[in-house]
Design an enzyme around this catalytic site. Structure first.
Site, short mmCIF file in Angstrom:
data_model
loop_
_atom_site.label_atom_id
_atom_site.label_comp_id
_atom_site.label_asym_id
_atom_site.label_seq_id
_atom_site.Cartn_x
_atom_site.Cartn_y
_atom_site.Cartn_z
N ASP A 1 0.84 -1.19 0.00
CA ASP A 1 0.00 0.00 0.00
C ASP A 1 0.88 1.25 0.00
OD1 ASP A 1 -2.44 1.20 -0.13
OD2 ASP A 1 -2.79 1.19 2.03
N TYR B 1 1.05 5.78 -0.60
CA TYR B 1 0.71 6.97 0.19
C TYR B 1 0.92 8.16 -0.75
CZ TYR B 1 1.30 9.55 4.72
OH TYR B 1 1.20 10.35 5.82
N HIS C 1 -3.76 13.95 1.07
CA HIS C 1 -3.94 12.99 2.15
C HIS C 1 -2.69 12.93 3.04
CE1 HIS C 1 -5.13 9.33 4.28
NE2 HIS C 1 -3.94 8.83 3.99
N ARG D 1 1.41 14.20 13.36
CA ARG D 1 2.73 14.73 13.74
C ARG D 1 2.81 16.25 13.82
NH1 ARG D 1 3.42 10.60 10.27
NH2 ARG D 1 3.33 11.99 8.48
N GLU E 1 -10.31 3.87 3.74
CA GLU E 1 -9.40 4.59 2.85
C GLU E 1 -9.81 4.30 1.41
OE1 GLU E 1 -5.37 5.49 5.38
OE2 GLU E 1 -5.28 3.80 3.99
N GLU F 1 -9.18 3.98 -2.25
CA GLU F 1 -7.98 3.73 -3.06
C GLU F 1 -8.32 3.00 -4.35
OE1 GLU F 1 -4.46 2.29 -1.19
OE2 GLU F 1 -5.16 2.75 0.84
N ASP G 1 -8.97 0.29 2.18
CA ASP G 1 -8.01 -0.18 3.19
C ASP G 1 -8.51 0.26 4.57
OD1 ASP G 1 -5.61 -1.55 3.80
OD2 ASP G 1 -4.64 0.37 4.19
N ARG H 1 -7.70 3.81 13.42
CA ARG H 1 -6.80 4.96 13.65
C ARG H 1 -6.22 5.02 15.04
NH1 ARG H 1 -5.58 5.94 8.50
NH2 ARG H 1 -7.39 6.54 7.27
N GLN I 1 -3.54 2.43 15.16
CA GLN I 1 -2.46 2.91 14.31
C GLN I 1 -1.57 3.93 15.03
OE1 GLN I 1 -3.89 4.51 10.59
NE2 GLN I 1 -1.87 5.07 9.84
N TYR J 1 2.38 2.65 15.26
CA TYR J 1 3.00 2.80 13.94
C TYR J 1 4.42 3.33 13.91
CZ TYR J 1 2.89 7.84 13.08
OH TYR J 1 3.13 9.18 13.09
N LYS K 1 -4.10 -2.07 10.14
CA LYS K 1 -4.45 -2.19 8.72
C LYS K 1 -4.73 -3.64 8.35
CE LYS K 1 -3.27 2.09 7.36
NZ LYS K 1 -4.05 2.93 6.43
N THR L 1 -9.13 -5.62 4.03
CA THR L 1 -8.99 -4.72 2.90
C THR L 1 -9.99 -5.21 1.86
OG1 THR L 1 -6.64 -4.40 3.37
CG2 THR L 1 -7.39 -3.84 1.14
N THR M 1 -4.54 6.47 -0.22
CA THR M 1 -5.82 7.16 -0.13
C THR M 1 -5.88 8.31 -1.13
OG1 THR M 1 -5.87 6.62 2.19
CG2 THR M 1 -7.39 8.32 1.46
N GLU N 1 -9.40 12.51 7.80
CA GLU N 1 -9.21 13.84 7.22
C GLU N 1 -10.52 14.63 7.26
OE1 GLU N 1 -7.43 11.76 3.58
OE2 GLU N 1 -7.02 13.88 3.24
#
Lengths: 403, 403
Positions: free
Chosen positions: B121, B123, B128, B137, B192, B194, B226, B230, B233, B237, B246, B250, B337, B351
């Site tokens: 997967d 990114y 996104h 972050r 997600e 995708e 996906d 959260r 995660q 992560y 994850k 899927t 995503t 988001e």
């Protein structure tokens, strides 16, 4: 009182220090010139041809031993594993007389013992996690906050898992340069000394395995070298983890040492720093007292013990199903780099040389990371009273990059 | 001058807005009551039974169409893909008369179209990556420094890829609590949006694919959700990437839309923020002008276009082989995503709701993340002159956690 030591009719299996005595009986896949790959068991300097044994009616593998990987046999489940081990133990005992289809290991080519379904790699040595954390992120953020609460792992790439002896090509890749990214051959090629657990059954999507159930699902173990491109890793790994830096190749040993062979060496692991959540608790020691180490160009570089690890393969596998993720026969679970606290116990050059700042000497030559032509070998053995459960060699030599 | 619009003898395929006109011809795997899964092609409201077609001598799939997944057919390679597409186009044309083994889609069960070999997967939407980066972050470290230089990706779990319509169980997991880690049902379950590319050939270990070679290796595309936990995660992560967050499932759509069907919609992607290293350069536009979006409980929540993406599937695949990592038929490559810049264009609730701070209204009810019983659907279509290349539905409903 000590039980009488079991001996084999294959004389080389009774030699002191032999990796494959009758107490071991590890499974692999081999071929000889002009014949197709099939399943076998290592005994001393020989291989017992299981497909031929089954054809002769000596052992019952439900027809799976003629296949070119062990997945079919493994999928038969634990009662069958136990029955075949008992039968092999009788066939190979000192007093057995039936004619056996033995092949000299020197005449055989060894293949990948399983079709690797998916590969997951963990990070379960506190020494390694801390040492590498200091180098990548500094001492304040070295050990991630969740590290003592869960086995941290990531999905690796199964298609690049190869058997011992397969040459490994130095990867090209993108690294951080002084003026933006640079396209280059890896300059910081490293090994990772690991044990790999082979998943021996399927689990159901949406359901979890307890640690006990997870342990029952493990067929056995191989040595595992997770080759790592440290310069590529440093540039790529945030925020989604290592990717191409770990996809150049993962070498495993050809013989799968079963749980049954390792059972007498059960051992506690590293001391717990805090209580674990109930889903990760183990009722009995989940590790093995297993000497493990690595060589470079024949020189022993480090040795430590598997029981320095913080999370067992069973705990890792239970955590892997926490979310309902289904496991499959042939999944490969890397223990994470096995490092003891001292420099001569580290399972990666990154730690041993402090990211290249403190070179080591190998046969009189200086090394920080791996050069083209260098050969890395892993070894492991559990030593019993008068016998040794060994893993055999797990080697790989580095080819120059294709620029 | 406009070419005469190609029409099908299957009347429903000619209806305006039909996802499966004769210009599409997507491949899938289906079964009907009492019959085994086999390969088919969607046309209007029907499925053309490819196994039956081959048995009647109407099309040549080298015997692969009777298999319960498309991997065998896909492995035959591009010349065969082209030949079969041409044959199907003739068989299904308005003026064709041969009797055809058509099955009503309403009577069929659709299965996973491929055995997913490995799942990766990416990114690759800047919107996104930036939006999620801010939430995880903060704004200063939102976009990772290498993001504009390489497609960032991670290996996902193939065993939890399921076909549209399969219920998804809310996962249990470890999250960060106020007084240490907590074991709980996920409280921040997300989707997600995708696109998934299906790898149609093997590459050699130790060798790299150019972007052009990588594109030639892609068989087609599916919608891909996906599912993401959260809260799990956020705790797990760092530093090795998302793992159990994850692995709960899927979902992919059952019909693989081929590159050939999408070719007329080729489009440039997002504007480049800096030059790419040569190994990632594309000679021609690598994206498609494809409307894509998602629904919750039937209400459209967001829609955007695949051409907002920064890295194409071909670039991702080329990067995936950078280190020499071999690709295999049946590998699944998630685009990452797909989010446009505006709120109503976002491909994840994380988001859209700013990590739960700004709820959305769904059929009069408030939502921040997904509730038990909610159904998420993805959709995508490329609109040509008088026809539409659609992907059909890609849905999943959430079951309560097994506590």
């Amino acid at each position: 009182m000590m039980a009488k030591l079991l001996r084999s009719r294959v004389a080389s299996a009774n030699e002191p220090g032999c990796d494959f005595p009758i107490q071991n009986l590890p499974y692999g896949v081999f071929s000889t010139e002009g014949s197709a790959p099939r399943c076998g068991v290592a005994i001393g300097d020989s291989i017992l041809d299981l497909a031929a044994c089954e054809a002769q009616g000596l052992v019952d593998g439900a027809g799976t031993f003629a296949q070119p990987q062990l997945n079919g046999f493994i999928a038969l489940g634990r009662p069958k594993w136990d029955a075949v081990r008992a039968a092999l133990s009788r066939l190979l005992a000192e007093d057995a007389t039936h004619e056996l289809p033995l092949v000299s290991m020197a005449d055989a080519t060894l293949h990948l013992p399983i079709k690797v379904n998916e590969f997951t790699d963990f990070y379960a040595s506190k020494n390694h996690a801390f040492n590498v954390g200091v180098l990548f992120r500094g001492p304040d953020n070295a050990l991630p906050p969740q590290w003592t609460h869960m086995p941290i792992g990531y999905n690796g790439r199964a298609s690049s898992v190869v058997v011992s002896g397969t040459p490994i090509r130095r990867p090209m890749g993108q690294i951080k340069g002084e003026n933006g990214p640079e396209w280059t051959a890896c300059r910081r090629l490293d090994l990772e000394l690991e044990l790999g657990a082979i998943v021996g059954g399927d689990s159901t999507m949406g359901e979890r395995l307890t640690v006990e159930e997870a342990e029952a699902l493990i067929f056995g173990y191989v040595l595992l070298n997770d080759w790592s491109a440290r310069d590529i890793q440093a540039w790529e790994y945030q925020p989604l983890g290592p990717f191409q830096s770990k996809a150049l190749g993962t070498t495993i040993s050809p013989w799968i040492v079963t749980q049954a062979a390792l059972e007498p060496f059960r051992s506690a692991g590293a001391e717990r720093l805090n209580p674990l959540l109930p889903y990760l608790k183990e009722d009995r020691p989940g590790f093995y007292d297993l000497d493990i180490g690595w060589t470079m160009n024949g020189q022993t570089m480090a040795r430590t013990n598997y029981n320095v690890m913080y999370y067992s393969s069973a705990q890792q596998l239970a955590h892997h199903t926490e979310s309902g993720c289904p496991m499959r026969v042939g999944d490969l679970i890397g223990s994470g780099t096995i490092s003891g606290p001292r420099r001569e116990e580290t399972g990666a050059l990154l730690e041993m040389t402090q990211a290249g700042k403190e070179p080591v000497t190998v046969n009189g030559e200086s090394r920080t990371f791996i050069h083209d032509g260098d050969e890395i070998g892993l070894f492991a053995h559990a030593d019993g009273e008068g016998y040794r459960i060994g893993f055999g060699p797990c080697t790989g030599r580095i080819l120059p990059a294709r620029t």
